[in-house]
Write a protein that holds these residues in place. Structure first.
Motif, PDB file in Angstrom:
ATOM      1  N   THR A   1       0.828  -1.208   0.000  1.00 10.01           N
ATOM      2  CA  THR A   1       0.000   0.000   0.000  1.00 10.01           C
ATOM      3  C   THR A   1       0.864   1.260   0.000  1.00 10.01           C
ATOM      4  O   THR A   1       0.624   2.197  -0.770  1.00 10.01           O
ATOM      5  N   ALA A   2       1.866   1.280   0.872  1.00  9.39           N
ATOM      6  CA  ALA A   2       2.744   2.446   0.953  1.00  9.39           C
ATOM      7  C   ALA A   2       3.449   2.691  -0.369  1.00  9.39           C
ATOM      8  O   ALA A   2       3.536   3.834  -0.846  1.00  9.39           O
ATOM      9  N   LEU A   3       3.936   1.624  -0.988  1.00  6.21           N
ATOM     10  CA  LEU A   3       4.648   1.754  -2.254  1.00  6.21           C
ATOM     11  C   LEU A   3       3.740   2.298  -3.353  1.00  6.21           C
ATOM     12  O   LEU A   3       4.105   3.236  -4.076  1.00  6.21           O
TER      13      LEU A   3
ATOM     14  N   GLY B   1       1.936   6.860  -6.607  1.00  5.54           N
ATOM     15  CA  GLY B   1       0.780   7.585  -7.114  1.00  5.54           C
ATOM     16  C   GLY B   1       0.838   9.069  -6.797  1.00  5.54           C
ATOM     17  O   GLY B   1       0.634   9.920  -7.676  1.00  5.54           O
ATOM     18  N   PHE B   2       1.126   9.412  -5.548  1.00  8.75           N
ATOM     19  CA  PHE B   2       1.189  10.829  -5.168  1.00  8.75           C
ATOM     20  C   PHE B   2       2.373  11.538  -5.814  1.00  8.75           C
ATOM     21  O   PHE B   2       2.306  12.730  -6.111  1.00  8.75           O
TER      22      PHE B   2
ATOM     23  N   TRP C   1      20.301   1.708  -3.818  1.00  4.36           N
ATOM     24  CA  TRP C   1      20.563   2.675  -2.761  1.00  4.36           C
ATOM     25  C   TRP C   1      19.416   3.644  -2.535  1.00  4.36           C
ATOM     26  O   TRP C   1      19.319   4.247  -1.464  1.00  4.36           O
ATOM     27  N   LEU C   2      18.541   3.783  -3.520  1.00  3.92           N
ATOM     28  CA  LEU C   2      17.353   4.603  -3.296  1.00  3.92           C
ATOM     29  C   LEU C   2      16.281   3.847  -2.525  1.00  3.92           C
ATOM     30  O   LEU C   2      15.618   4.411  -1.647  1.00  3.92           O
ATOM     31  N   VAL C   3      16.123   2.582  -2.827  1.00  4.56           N
ATOM     32  CA  VAL C   3      15.017   1.797  -2.273  1.00  4.56           C
ATOM     33  C   VAL C   3      15.365   1.156  -0.935  1.00  4.56           C
ATOM     34  O   VAL C   3      14.550   1.172  -0.006  1.00  4.56           O
ATOM     35  N   LEU C   4      16.557   0.591  -0.812  1.00  9.38           N
ATOM     36  CA  LEU C   4      16.904  -0.146   0.405  1.00  9.38           C
ATOM     37  C   LEU C   4      16.715   0.687   1.684  1.00  9.38           C
ATOM     38  O   LEU C   4      16.074   0.225   2.632  1.00  9.38           O
ATOM     39  N   PRO C   5      17.223   1.913   1.744  1.00  9.26           N
ATOM     40  CA  PRO C   5      17.032   2.698   2.973  1.00  9.26           C
ATOM     41  C   PRO C   5      15.773   3.566   2.958  1.00  9.26           C
ATOM     42  O   PRO C   5      15.578   4.376   3.873  1.00  9.26           O
ATOM     43  N   ALA C   6      14.899   3.402   1.953  1.00  5.70           N
ATOM     44  CA  ALA C   6      13.707   4.255   1.830  1.00  5.70           C
ATOM     45  C   ALA C   6      12.813   4.236   3.069  1.00  5.70           C
ATOM     46  O   ALA C   6      12.206   5.263   3.392  1.00  5.70           O
ATOM     47  N   PRO C   7      12.681   3.102   3.797  1.00  3.71           N
ATOM     48  CA  PRO C   7      11.854   3.132   5.020  1.00  3.71           C
ATOM     49  C   PRO C   7      12.334   4.131   6.068  1.00  3.71           C
ATOM     50  O   PRO C   7      11.559   4.523   6.934  1.00  3.71           O
ATOM     51  N   LEU C   8      13.608   4.527   6.005  1.00  6.13           N
ATOM     52  CA  LEU C   8      14.075   5.573   6.912  1.00  6.13           C
ATOM     53  C   LEU C   8      13.417   6.903   6.577  1.00  6.13           C
ATOM     54  O   LEU C   8      13.047   7.675   7.469  1.00  6.13           O
ATOM     55  N   LEU C   9      13.270   7.157   5.285  1.00  7.96           N
ATOM     56  CA  LEU C   9      12.699   8.420   4.831  1.00  7.96           C
ATOM     57  C   LEU C   9      11.187   8.415   5.000  1.00  7.96           C
ATOM     58  O   LEU C   9      10.603   9.327   5.592  1.00  7.96           O
ATOM     59  N   PHE C  10      10.546   7.383   4.483  1.00 12.72           N
ATOM     60  CA  PHE C  10       9.084   7.262   4.576  1.00 12.72           C
ATOM     61  C   PHE C  10       8.747   6.256   5.677  1.00 12.72           C
ATOM     62  O   PHE C  10       8.359   5.125   5.409  1.00 12.72           O
TER      63      PHE C  10
END
Length: 261
Positions: A88-90, A95-96, A230-239
């Protein structure tokens, strides 16, 4: 941000902007460089309608993706567990992003080009980036990179060198993202800064790789995998989950999902 960017421009920079053009730049355009509005009121810039069409198509695609996500959740096709949260988050983040970054901002740029301003895409095919350096510096959110380059990177580079300027610029970006992603939900403090600090190390690492192993990022397939990783792996830190549940899901008119353990 615009005040910082404009006041930090070199003294030799000359601008020919009337009050109306300054007002249009300050209130009607997301970019940080006022120069494109020097030609406001002149004949339309080429590519304006193509830019607007591009923006409309991405806007509609983003709205469709958000709508489909809501349908999938409503019909229990996306489970209400940790995996469902990730899916859902992805979907909603994509989408946004299509709606705002590639839709509304592209339409805005195209509309100003119709009025003669030499505006441009602020998100330039980020998927084509062949390095993290290229992604942040030339393709993703040029408005922010312009402001950071003018006000932080260039002055610090002259005084302390490239490496120090890069790290301070990324930490500054992390702090601003704290305001956008952590402050609204009063949670996740430090995670955005950690994400961008990690990317500062990646940018420094890329400089070493290009010197010692230039063929690594010269291969487009390898380079795309590198950037995506490197964009996706640490993405949970950002979002982080609190932001997803507190901001993203409500924007889609969805109830919070159980946070992943």
């Amino acid at each position: 941000m615009k005040i910082v960017a404009v006041s930090s421009m070199p003294d030799k920079t000359t601008l020919k902007l009337s009050f109306g053009k300054w007002f249009a730049f300050a209130c009607g355009w997301a970019g940080m460089r006022p120069q494109p509005f020097e030609t406001l009121g002149e004949p339309s810039q080429p590519g304006a309608t193509r830019m607007i069409s591009f923006g409309i198509s991405r806007l509609l695609l983003g709205l469709l993706l958000v709508y489909v996500t809501r349908l999938l959740i409503h019909h229990n096709i996306i489970p209400g567990n940790s995996l469902g949260y990730i899916i859902t988050a992805l979907l909603l983040l994509i989408g946004f992003s299509l709606i705002l970054h590639f839709g509304l901002l592209s339409i805005s740029a195209g509309m100003w080009r119709l009025q003669g301003a030499a505006t441009y895409y602020l998100f330039r095919r980020p998927a084509a980036a062949l390095s993290i350096t290229e992604f942040w510096g030339k393709r993703w959110n040029l408005a922010f990179s312009e402001m950071t380059s003018i006000a932080i990177f260039r002055p610090l580079k002259q005084r302390f060198g490239n490496t120090a300027a890069v790290f301070v610029s990324f930490v500054f970006s992390g702090l601003l993202h704290e305001l956008a992603l952590s402050v609204p939900v009063n949670a996740g403090y430090g995670l955005s800064t950690l994400y961008f600090l990690a990317h500062a190390f990646i940018v420094a690492l890329e400089r070493t790789i290009q010197k010692r192993c230039p063929l690594f990022l010269a291969n487009k397939t390898t380079a795309h995998i590198w950037v995506f990783f490197w964009l996706v792996l640490p993405a949970p830190l950002l979002f982080h989950p609190q932001f997803i549940n507190g901001v993203v899901l409500p924007l889609a008119d969805l109830s919070p999902i159980s946070l992943p353990q």
